[in-house]
Design a protein around this motif. Structure first.
Motif, short mmCIF file in Angstrom:
data_model
loop_
_atom_site.label_atom_id
_atom_site.label_comp_id
_atom_site.label_asym_id
_atom_site.label_seq_id
_atom_site.Cartn_x
_atom_site.Cartn_y
_atom_site.Cartn_z
N GLU A 10 0.82 -1.20 0.00
CA GLU A 10 0.00 0.00 0.00
C GLU A 10 0.86 1.26 0.00
OE1 GLU A 10 -3.23 0.06 2.81
OE2 GLU A 10 -3.53 -2.08 2.56
N ILE A 11 1.98 1.21 0.70
CA ILE A 11 2.90 2.35 0.71
C ILE A 11 3.48 2.54 -0.69
CG2 ILE A 11 5.04 3.27 1.67
CD1 ILE A 11 4.36 1.51 4.18
N THR A 12 3.84 1.44 -1.33
CA THR A 12 4.36 1.50 -2.70
C THR A 12 3.30 2.06 -3.64
OG1 THR A 12 5.81 -0.38 -2.26
CG2 THR A 12 5.38 0.14 -4.57
N ALA A 13 2.07 1.64 -3.47
CA ALA A 13 0.98 2.14 -4.32
C ALA A 13 0.78 3.63 -4.09
CB ALA A 13 -0.30 1.37 -4.03
N MET A 14 0.90 4.09 -2.85
CA MET A 14 0.76 5.51 -2.55
C MET A 14 1.87 6.30 -3.25
SD MET A 14 0.86 7.58 1.09
CE MET A 14 -0.23 6.44 1.89
N ALA A 15 3.09 5.78 -3.18
CA ALA A 15 4.21 6.45 -3.85
C ALA A 15 4.00 6.45 -5.36
CB ALA A 15 5.52 5.77 -3.48
N ALA A 16 3.52 5.33 -5.88
CA ALA A 16 3.29 5.24 -7.33
C ALA A 16 2.19 6.20 -7.77
CB ALA A 16 2.93 3.81 -7.71
N SER A 17 1.21 6.44 -6.91
CA SER A 17 0.12 7.35 -7.28
C SER A 17 0.59 8.79 -7.42
CB SER A 17 -1.01 7.26 -6.26
OG SER A 17 -0.64 7.88 -5.04
N CYS A 18 1.76 9.08 -6.90
CA CYS A 18 2.31 10.44 -7.04
C CYS A 18 2.66 10.75 -8.50
CB CYS A 18 3.55 10.60 -6.18
SG CYS A 18 3.21 10.59 -4.41
N PHE A 19 3.01 9.75 -9.28
CA PHE A 19 3.44 10.02 -10.66
C PHE A 19 2.30 10.52 -11.55
CE2 PHE A 19 6.88 7.46 -9.00
CZ PHE A 19 7.98 8.22 -9.40
N ASN A 114 -8.52 25.47 -9.94
CA ASN A 114 -8.47 24.11 -10.47
C ASN A 114 -7.05 23.56 -10.40
OD1 ASN A 114 -11.20 24.12 -11.07
ND2 ASN A 114 -10.89 24.87 -13.14
N ALA A 115 -6.07 24.38 -10.74
CA ALA A 115 -4.67 23.95 -10.67
C ALA A 115 -4.25 23.70 -9.23
CB ALA A 115 -3.76 24.99 -11.33
N VAL A 116 -4.68 24.55 -8.31
CA VAL A 116 -4.31 24.40 -6.90
C VAL A 116 -4.83 23.08 -6.34
CG1 VAL A 116 -4.81 25.28 -4.58
CG2 VAL A 116 -3.95 26.80 -6.31
N ALA A 117 -6.01 22.68 -6.75
CA ALA A 117 -6.58 21.43 -6.24
C ALA A 117 -5.67 20.25 -6.56
CB ALA A 117 -7.97 21.21 -6.84
N VAL A 118 -5.16 20.19 -7.77
CA VAL A 118 -4.27 19.09 -8.16
C VAL A 118 -2.92 19.22 -7.47
CG1 VAL A 118 -3.13 17.96 -10.09
CG2 VAL A 118 -5.45 18.80 -10.35
N LEU A 119 -2.40 20.45 -7.42
CA LEU A 119 -1.10 20.67 -6.76
C LEU A 119 -1.18 20.30 -5.28
CD1 LEU A 119 -0.14 24.08 -8.38
CD2 LEU A 119 1.05 21.90 -8.70
N PHE A 120 -2.29 20.63 -4.64
CA PHE A 120 -2.43 20.31 -3.23
C PHE A 120 -2.55 18.81 -3.01
CE2 PHE A 120 -4.68 19.84 0.80
CZ PHE A 120 -3.83 20.56 1.62
N GLU A 121 -3.26 18.12 -3.88
CA GLU A 121 -3.37 16.66 -3.76
C GLU A 121 -2.00 16.00 -3.93
OE1 GLU A 121 -5.91 12.87 -5.45
OE2 GLU A 121 -6.38 14.87 -6.17
N TYR A 123 0.86 17.47 -3.32
CA TYR A 123 1.62 17.83 -2.12
C TYR A 123 1.27 16.91 -0.95
CZ TYR A 123 3.39 20.40 1.87
OH TYR A 123 4.06 20.72 3.02
N ALA A 124 -0.02 16.70 -0.71
CA ALA A 124 -0.45 15.87 0.42
C ALA A 124 0.03 14.43 0.27
CB ALA A 124 -1.97 15.92 0.54
N THR A 125 -0.05 13.89 -0.92
CA THR A 125 0.36 12.50 -1.14
C THR A 125 1.87 12.37 -1.02
OG1 THR A 125 -1.52 12.24 -2.64
CG2 THR A 125 0.15 10.51 -2.69
N LEU A 126 2.61 13.30 -1.61
CA LEU A 126 4.08 13.28 -1.48
C LEU A 126 4.50 13.42 -0.02
CD1 LEU A 126 5.61 15.42 -4.38
CD2 LEU A 126 6.11 13.04 -3.83
N ALA A 127 3.86 14.32 0.70
CA ALA A 127 4.19 14.52 2.11
C ALA A 127 3.94 13.25 2.91
CB ALA A 127 3.40 15.69 2.68
N ALA A 128 2.85 12.56 2.61
CA ALA A 128 2.55 11.31 3.31
C ALA A 128 3.61 10.26 3.03
CB ALA A 128 1.17 10.79 2.91
N VAL A 129 4.05 10.15 1.79
CA VAL A 129 5.10 9.19 1.44
C VAL A 129 6.39 9.54 2.17
CG1 VAL A 129 6.55 8.32 -0.44
CG2 VAL A 129 4.09 8.55 -0.77
N HIS A 130 6.76 10.82 2.17
CA HIS A 130 7.97 11.25 2.88
C HIS A 130 7.86 10.94 4.38
CE1 HIS A 130 10.47 13.28 -0.12
NE2 HIS A 130 9.34 13.64 -0.70
#
Length: 146
Positions: A10-19, A114-121, A123-130
């Motif tokens: 699941e952690i790998t999937a979360m990291a992969a979802s960042c791409f 609209n751009a901020v929504a994607v950038l924030f998502e 950011y949140a996913t990358l931060a969780a992986v880190h």
């Protein structure tokens, strides 16, 4: 407290979802942000766009760049937000209120939102992986010291 993940997959999937999020964020920067961002932030947005296009999203400093750009865009969206007030003084109005307000965005602010929504998502996913990777590293240190 329940953990948000159950296994390493699941952690790998979360990291992969960042791409794919990074590709969507790059498209948002390219199509909406670069044209509308204040000139001082355009250079930083272009640098972040290049990193996202390369797929180097786990490089040091990417989270800070995302955070900075979201802050700049939030300020511009706030500038493009206005309040529209509606009035109804007709005898058919059964409510106690004769007026109400609604926040509106200019078309430019709407595109930036609209751009901020994607950038924030992203950011949140990358931060969780880190955070997860930092926790794993700390645990390895504790285990080796024990």
């Amino acid at each position: 407290m329940e953990m948000p993940f159950k296994c390493a997959n699941e952690i790998t999937a979360m990291a992969a979802s960042c791409f794919p999020l990074a590709r969507a964020a790059a498209t948002g920067i390219e199509q909406d942000v670069l044209e509308l961002v204040v000139p001082e932030a355009k250079r930083d947005a272009k640098a972040l766009l290049a990193i996202l296009r390369r797929g180097a999203i786990f490089e040091k400093g990417v989270l800070a760049m995302l955070h900075e750009l979201v802050g700049v865009l939030d300020a511009q969206i706030l500038e493009g937000t206005y309040v529209e007030t509606f009035y109804d003084h007709s005898p058919e109005n059964a409510s106690n209120e004769s007026s109400w307000s609604k926040e509106r965005l200019t078309p430019e602010a709407d595109r930036l939102a609209n751009a901020v929504a994607v950038l924030f998502e992203l950011y949140a996913t990358l931060a969780a992986v880190h955070d997860i990777l930092s926790a794993e590293k700390a645990l390895e240190g504790l285990r080796s010291a024990a």
